[in-house]
Design a protein around this motif. Structure first.
Motif, short mmCIF file in Angstrom:
data_model
loop_
_atom_site.label_atom_id
_atom_site.label_comp_id
_atom_site.label_asym_id
_atom_site.label_seq_id
_atom_site.Cartn_x
_atom_site.Cartn_y
_atom_site.Cartn_z
N PHE A 259 23.79 62.19 66.57
CA PHE A 259 24.41 62.10 65.25
C PHE A 259 24.02 63.28 64.37
CE2 PHE A 259 25.14 60.46 60.99
CZ PHE A 259 26.33 59.77 61.12
N TRP A 260 22.72 63.58 64.29
CA TRP A 260 22.30 64.67 63.41
C TRP A 260 22.72 66.03 63.96
CZ3 TRP A 260 19.41 68.56 65.33
CH2 TRP A 260 18.49 68.30 66.35
N ARG A 261 22.83 66.15 65.28
CA ARG A 261 23.22 67.42 65.88
C ARG A 261 24.64 67.83 65.47
NH1 ARG A 261 19.80 68.89 70.14
NH2 ARG A 261 18.32 67.27 70.73
N PHE A 262 25.46 66.84 65.14
CA PHE A 262 26.85 67.11 64.77
C PHE A 262 27.08 66.99 63.27
CE2 PHE A 262 27.17 66.73 69.23
CZ PHE A 262 28.26 67.50 69.58
N ASP A 263 26.02 67.06 62.49
CA ASP A 263 26.12 66.97 61.04
C ASP A 263 26.09 68.38 60.45
OD1 ASP A 263 25.34 64.75 58.63
OD2 ASP A 263 24.83 66.85 58.23
N ASP A 264 27.07 68.70 59.63
CA ASP A 264 27.18 70.05 59.06
C ASP A 264 25.93 70.50 58.32
OD1 ASP A 264 29.70 70.70 59.95
OD2 ASP A 264 30.73 70.25 58.07
N ASP A 265 25.14 69.58 57.82
CA ASP A 265 24.00 69.95 57.00
C ASP A 265 22.68 69.95 57.77
OD1 ASP A 265 23.38 70.82 54.35
OD2 ASP A 265 22.31 68.94 54.01
N ILE A 266 22.73 69.56 59.06
CA ILE A 266 21.50 69.47 59.84
C ILE A 266 21.59 70.23 61.15
CG2 ILE A 266 19.87 67.87 60.94
CD1 ILE A 266 20.83 65.73 58.95
N GLY A 267 22.75 70.19 61.81
CA GLY A 267 22.92 70.85 63.10
C GLY A 267 24.21 71.64 63.17
N THR A 268 24.54 72.13 64.36
CA THR A 268 25.75 72.93 64.56
C THR A 268 26.56 72.44 65.76
OG1 THR A 268 24.33 74.54 65.70
CG2 THR A 268 24.96 75.06 63.45
N GLY A 269 26.48 71.14 66.02
CA GLY A 269 27.28 70.57 67.09
C GLY A 269 26.83 71.04 68.47
N TYR A 270 27.75 70.95 69.42
CA TYR A 270 27.44 71.46 70.75
C TYR A 270 27.29 72.98 70.73
CZ TYR A 270 27.72 67.37 73.80
OH TYR A 270 27.45 66.20 74.46
N ASN A 271 27.81 73.65 69.70
CA ASN A 271 27.58 75.10 69.59
C ASN A 271 26.10 75.41 69.57
OD1 ASN A 271 30.30 76.10 69.44
ND2 ASN A 271 30.45 75.24 67.39
#
Length: 506
Positions: A259-271
């Protein structure tokens, strides 16, 4: 006063105080006879607990003396693991990482927090004379990458990025792939694929717009109070939002929280998750550890209609690099997950690689990748008469019950002999373990295989990918200054707007 309130009030002042008492380019702490270098782990989630802690405990020249997490349950669990290994109760526990940085008996730190904390903690650790191992992706923003590179140069600390595919094994499929490419055995490199992310599913390539809860109808359950975690400290430089156990799982979680990995303010998704691996290998094979792309090209794939994706395209963006050999273009394409993580297309052949997998085609001539060619490569139906050697990873060994057929080892032996890699003009460094390399460099003071200049630029590639999807645009890029070139019509930001007092000061 509760911990959350205390950190909110003191965060900015404490950060400034911490920066102000730093020492520049400290030497190594003198050791007593029989004493080892000491390491503290900051962030004991599943990555820190299962992937990193066991590796540090195995290193002969260091001892883990402290663990830190703003979740007291995880911290206590990590201490128990360390104490069980050393058969004593000496491991210290900290709730606040700043106390570790001020501890003069700690020589190095391993940072395995979510991405939004990486840069601040790394810079402050180096200021305080600590060597640093930090998980990938190294930074959350472009500005952070530049500051982190500047900090290592200024403070002279040993630094390792956790891009562990560069240290995969004694005979690594990734090193072999990059050796073949870098020595020109497939001719001049023209195209590269980096494959990760699922185009039409909940988790695609880019990050998602900020959401408070995974399932809004379950907000009361997901957001139920958790007195074991200092939530304000967990958020740190990220915007405040309600606690969610989808972002910070309760207790000792046994799954990777996406969840946090795909959050604009915490992570950058699978990128930033898988891209930090496959883009890193692409960077290594292209010989771009000290450079980067000059142009970002927007994806022309359809916009996603999945509500989780915020209307963003999920793959298909491209980057253009200038070949160091002749200045011609090398085009990198971001595709969805498949058999191959990174694929290199040269004028004389193709190299495809992933964990436990490698395949090399020789004498193909220049092949411009299309969907049909990429599908054929995935299925191993492309030019079967041109295959030098191939392993599709059946013997990778992640499943202890699976029988190994040694296909990978056989393929690597064939490739090493066919291209005479042991005597190739260009020899890339050898490292069988990322943590081991770091611990050895603590003593030798040599550069690690993934210092900030390497890990920082790999992280920049992840961020550039993500920005292209976030802003739905392409743009020209200065790989030296790491800045947008020309008119920034979409207002692309390279800096986090608000650090909530946790500003990074080199």
């Amino acid at each position: 006063m509760n911990l959350n309130r205390r950190h909110f009030l003191l965060g900015s002042a404490a950060a400034a105080t911490l920066a102000g008492c730093a020492t520049n380019k400290m030497g190594l702490r003198p050791l007593k006879p029989g004493e080892k270098r000491t390491v503290a782990l900051i962030g004991i989630g599943i990555q820190g607990r299962t992937a990193l802690l066991p590796q540090f405990l195995r290193q002969p020249n260091v001892r883990v003396t402290a663990v830190c997490d703003c979740d007291r349950v995880r911290c206590a669990d990590a201490k128990a693991r360390v104490d069980a290994h050393y058969k004593d109760g000496a491991c210290k526990t900290y709730a606040d990482f700043r106390d570790i940085l001020k501890d003069p008996t700690i020589d190095a730190v391993c940072i395995a927090t979510p991405d939004h904390w990486h840069a601040y903690m790394s810079v402050e650790a180096m200021k305080h004379g600590k060597d640093v191992y930090c998980e990938k992706p190294l930074t959350f923003s472009i500005d952070e990458a530049k500051k982190l590179i500047a900090a290592q140069e200024k403070y002279g600390r040993v630094f390792q990025t956790g891009s562990m595919q560069r240290s995969w094994a004694k005979v690594s499929e990734f090193r072999a792939a990059c050796m073949i490419v870098r020595n020109g055995f497939i001719g001049d490199l023209k195209y590269v694929d980096a494959n990760y992310g699922r185009g039409g599913q909940k988790l695609g390539g880019p990050s998602h717009p900020v959401r408070f809860f995974d399932k809004p109808e379950n907000a009361a359950t997901e957001g139920a109070p958790n007195t074991d975690v200092d939530w304000n400290m967990w958020l740190g430089p990220a915007k405040w939002r309600p606690y969610s156990d989808q972002i910070a799982p309760r207790g000792v979680n046994k799954f990777y929280p996406m969840f946090w990995r795909f959050d604009d303010d915490i992570g950058t998704g699978y990128n930033g998750d898988w891209g930090a691996h496959h883009l890193d290998i692409a960077q290594w094979g292209m010989d771009m550890d000290d450079s980067g792309p000059y142009r970002i090209i927007r994806s022309d794939e359809p916009h996603s209609v999945d509500l989780f994706h915020g209307g963003r395209r999920q793959f298909g963006m491209r980057m253009l690099f200038k070949s160091k050999k002749d200045g011609s273009d090398i085009e990198l394409y971001h595709g969805p997950f498949g058999v191959w993580g990174t694929v290199f297309y040269g004028t004389k052949g193709i190299v495809a690689v992933n964990r436990g997998k490698i395949a090399v085609w020789s004498g193909t001539g220049l092949v411009k990748p299309t969907k049909e060619i990429r599908d054929a490569l995935q299925k191993m139906t492309f030019m079967p008469d041109k295959v030098v050697a191939a392993s599709v990873g059946k013997d990778y060994g992640t499943d202890s019950s699976a029988k190994k057929d040694n296909a990978l080892a056989k393929a690597l032996e064939t490739l090493i002999a066919h291209f005479d890699l042991k005597h190739a003009p260009l020899q890339l460094y050898k490292s069988e373990n990322q943590v081991k390399n770091f611990c050895e460099c603590i003593e030798t003071r040599a550069a690690t295989i993934s210092p900030t200049t390497v890990g920082g630029r790999s992280g920049v590639l992840c961020i550039l990918c993500n920005m292209s999807y976030q802003y739905d645009t392409g743009f020209d890029w200065d790989p030296v200054k790491m800045e947008v070139v020309g008119a920034n019509e979409k207002g692309i930001s390279l800096v986090r707007a608000d650090y909530r007092g946790w500003d990074i000061v080199v």
